[in-house]
Design an enzyme around this catalytic site. Structure first.
Site, PDB file in Angstrom:
ATOM      1  N   GLY A 216       0.842  -1.189   0.000  1.00 29.41           N
ATOM      2  CA  GLY A 216       0.000   0.000   0.000  1.00 29.41           C
ATOM      3  C   GLY A 216       0.872   1.231   0.000  1.00 29.41           C
TER       4      GLY A 216
ATOM      5  N   GLU B 154       0.520  -1.377  -4.780  1.00 30.03           N
ATOM      6  CA  GLU B 154      -0.585  -0.441  -4.603  1.00 30.03           C
ATOM      7  C   GLU B 154      -1.767  -0.940  -5.427  1.00 30.03           C
ATOM      8  OE1 GLU B 154      -3.145   2.101  -3.589  1.00 30.03           O
ATOM      9  OE2 GLU B 154      -1.171   2.412  -2.690  1.00 30.03           O
ATOM     10  N   ILE B 155      -2.958  -0.928  -4.838  1.00 28.91           N
ATOM     11  CA  ILE B 155      -4.127  -1.480  -5.506  1.00 28.91           C
ATOM     12  C   ILE B 155      -4.867  -0.453  -6.363  1.00 28.91           C
ATOM     13  CG2 ILE B 155      -5.815  -1.028  -3.670  1.00 28.91           C
ATOM     14  CD1 ILE B 155      -6.891  -3.882  -4.166  1.00 28.91           C
TER      15      ILE B 155
ATOM     16  N   ALA C 238      -2.109  -7.273  -2.164  1.00 33.24           N
ATOM     17  CA  ALA C 238      -1.254  -8.058  -1.266  1.00 33.24           C
ATOM     18  C   ALA C 238      -2.062  -8.975  -0.360  1.00 33.24           C
ATOM     19  CB  ALA C 238      -0.390  -7.120  -0.422  1.00 33.24           C
TER      20      ALA C 238
ATOM     21  N   CYS D 120       2.424   1.153   6.060  1.00 32.78           N
ATOM     22  CA  CYS D 120       2.404   2.551   6.504  1.00 32.78           C
ATOM     23  C   CYS D 120       1.023   3.167   6.329  1.00 32.78           C
ATOM     24  CB  CYS D 120       3.440   3.358   5.724  1.00 32.78           C
ATOM     25  SG  CYS D 120       5.129   2.763   5.912  1.00 32.78           S
TER      26      CYS D 120
ATOM     27  N   ASP E 288      -5.476   1.436   5.643  1.00 29.78           N
ATOM     28  CA  ASP E 288      -6.884   1.742   5.860  1.00 29.78           C
ATOM     29  C   ASP E 288      -7.308   1.174   7.216  1.00 29.78           C
ATOM     30  OD1 ASP E 288      -9.636   2.027   5.808  1.00 29.78           O
ATOM     31  OD2 ASP E 288      -9.852   1.378   3.724  1.00 29.78           O
TER      32      ASP E 288
ATOM     33  N   THR F  45       6.585   9.354   4.309  1.00 30.66           N
ATOM     34  CA  THR F  45       5.365   9.030   3.574  1.00 30.66           C
ATOM     35  C   THR F  45       4.481  10.268   3.473  1.00 30.66           C
ATOM     36  OG1 THR F  45       4.031   8.391   5.493  1.00 30.66           O
ATOM     37  CG2 THR F  45       5.449   6.688   4.535  1.00 30.66           C
ATOM     38  N   GLU F  46       3.709  10.347   2.390  1.00 25.59           N
ATOM     39  CA  GLU F  46       2.813  11.494   2.219  1.00 25.59           C
ATOM     40  C   GLU F  46       1.792  11.574   3.350  1.00 25.59           C
ATOM     41  OE1 GLU F  46       4.762  11.090  -1.652  1.00 25.59           O
ATOM     42  OE2 GLU F  46       3.917   9.669  -0.216  1.00 25.59           O
ATOM     43  N   GLU F  47       1.268  10.418   3.747  1.00 26.54           N
ATOM     44  CA  GLU F  47       0.283  10.399   4.829  1.00 26.54           C
ATOM     45  C   GLU F  47       0.925  10.828   6.147  1.00 26.54           C
ATOM     46  OE1 GLU F  47      -3.562  10.141   6.108  1.00 26.54           O
ATOM     47  OE2 GLU F  47      -2.835   9.828   4.059  1.00 26.54           O
TER      48      GLU F  47
END
Length: 292
Positions: free
Chosen positions: A110, A133-134, A169, A188, A191, A266-268
Site C-alpha cells: 500500500g 498499490e491497488i 497483497a 504505513c 486503511d 510518507t505522504e500520509e
C-alpha cells in the site's frame, strides 16, 4: 440504477466548484496529460525512447491529475494481473538494471504516492525495493514518478532499485515472493476500516500474519505505522500473538534508520505531522523457524 465509474465520481469531486468551461478545460487537460504519461510509461517499460521536452528534462508527475479515493476495497474484483508463482515473474521489466539473480528484498504494501520508496532508494542502494498499490491512478503516479527520477539521475543510475506494481497483497502476496525472500516489509498508514464488520479487511489479520511469516526471512522486520491508536493496538495484538514474530524493543526501533525514514517520508505521515497528530509505530522481528 447503474453504478458510476470511479473516475467519473473523482472528476465530479475535483470540479465541483468550477464553471462549465473551466470544468471542460480541466477534464480535457487531465485526459491529455494521462494519455501522454501512459505513452511514456509504456515506452519506459519496453526500453524504447520516447519524445522528450525541448529542454530534455522529464518532469515529476503532477498529483492533481491522478486523483483517486483514499482507499480501495481489497475484496472487489479489480481484474489484476499476477504470476502463478514467483518463478513466473519477470522482474527485469520493473528493474532494467538489476543484477542477474537479484531478487526483491523490501516491500512497501500500500505504497501510496511513493514517498517511502523514494526515500529508501538511496538508503538501501544494494537492495531491490517494491511498492505494491491497488489503486490504478496512484500506481500510475508512482510509475511516472520513478520514470522521471531515473531520467533525472541517469548519470548516477539513481532510483534503479525501486519500482511499483498494481497488486492486491491481501490475496496474491505469495504469488510474487518466495518463502523467506523479504528482509523488510512495510505497512504505513493502512486503511483503518473502523467498522467492526470491516475489520476482516484490515491488512494485518491472523491469517495474513502467517503469509507475512512465509515471505519474510528469519531476522527480517515487519514495520507498521498508523495515526489510529485502535488500529495500532489491533496490529500489535495480531503480530504479537503469532508464534513467528517478536516485537522489537523501543531501543531497537530508535536505532533502526528505516523507522526514522518511515516516520517522516510518507505522504500520509507528512499530513499527520502538519495536523500535529500522533504516530504509532510497532516493528516485529521474524523469529527463526522452529526445529521439528
Amino acid at each position: 440504477m447503474l453504478k458510476r465509474d470511479q473516475s467519473e465520481m473523482d472528476i465530479e469531486a475535483e470540479t465541483a466548484n468550477m464553471g462549465k468551461e473551466e470544468k471542460e478545460s480541466f477534464v480535457h487537460k487531465r485526459q491529455k496529460y494521462r494519455q501522454e504519461q501512459e505513452e511514456k510509461r509504456l515506452a519506459a517499460k519496453k526500453g524504447v525512447s520516447f519524445e522528450q521536452p525541448e529542454d530534455g528534462e522529464i518532469k515529476l508527475p503532477k498529483k492533481r491529475y491522478y486523483r483517486q479515493r483514499a482507499h480501495s476495497n481489497p475484496f472487489s474484483d479489480h481484474q489484476l494481473e499476477y504470476p502463478e508463482s514467483p518463478a513466473d515473474m519477470d522482474w527485469d521489466v520493473l528493474y532494467p538494471n538489476r543484477k542477474e539473480g537479484q531478487k526483491v528484498e523490501v516491500a512497501d504494501i500500500g505504497c501510496g504516492f511513493g514517498g517511502l520508496l523514494v526515500a529508501l532508494s538511496p538508503q538501501l542502494p544494494n537492495q531491490l525495493i517494491l511498492g505494491m498499490e491497488i489503486r490504478v491512478q496512484v500506481t500510475n503516479y508512482v510509475e511516472d514518478r520513478i520514470v522521471a527520477l531515473r531520467h533525472q539521475n541517469k548519470e548516477t543510475d539513481g532510483y534503479q532499485n525501486i519500482s511499483v506494481l498494481r497488486g492486491n497483497a491481501m490475496k496474491f502476496l505469495p504469488n510474487f515472493f518466495e518463502k523467506g525472500q523479504l528482509s523488510k516489509i512495510f505497512f504505513c498508514f493502512p486503511d483503518p476500516h473502523f467498522k467492526q464488520r470491516k475489520h476482516k479487511a484490515r491488512i494485518v489479520t491472523t491469517t495474513l500474519c502467517s503469509e507475512y511469516a512465509y515471505v519474510v526471512r528469519p531476522g527480517g522486520i515487519v514495520y507498521t505505522i498508523t495515526d489510529v491508536k485502535d488500529l495500532h493496538e489491533w496490529m500489535v495484538k495480531h503480530l504479537a500473538a503469532h508464534p513467528l514474530f517478536e516485537r522489537l524493543t523501543k531501543e531497537e526501533e530508535d536505532a533502526d534508520p528505516c523507522v526514522a525514514t518511515m516516520l517522516v517520508e510518507t505522504e500520509e505521515g507528512k499530513k499527520v505531522a502538519r495536523n500535529e497528530g500522533d504516530k504509532f509505530v510497532a516493528c516485529f522481528r521474524r523469529k527463526e523457524n522452529p526445529e521439528w
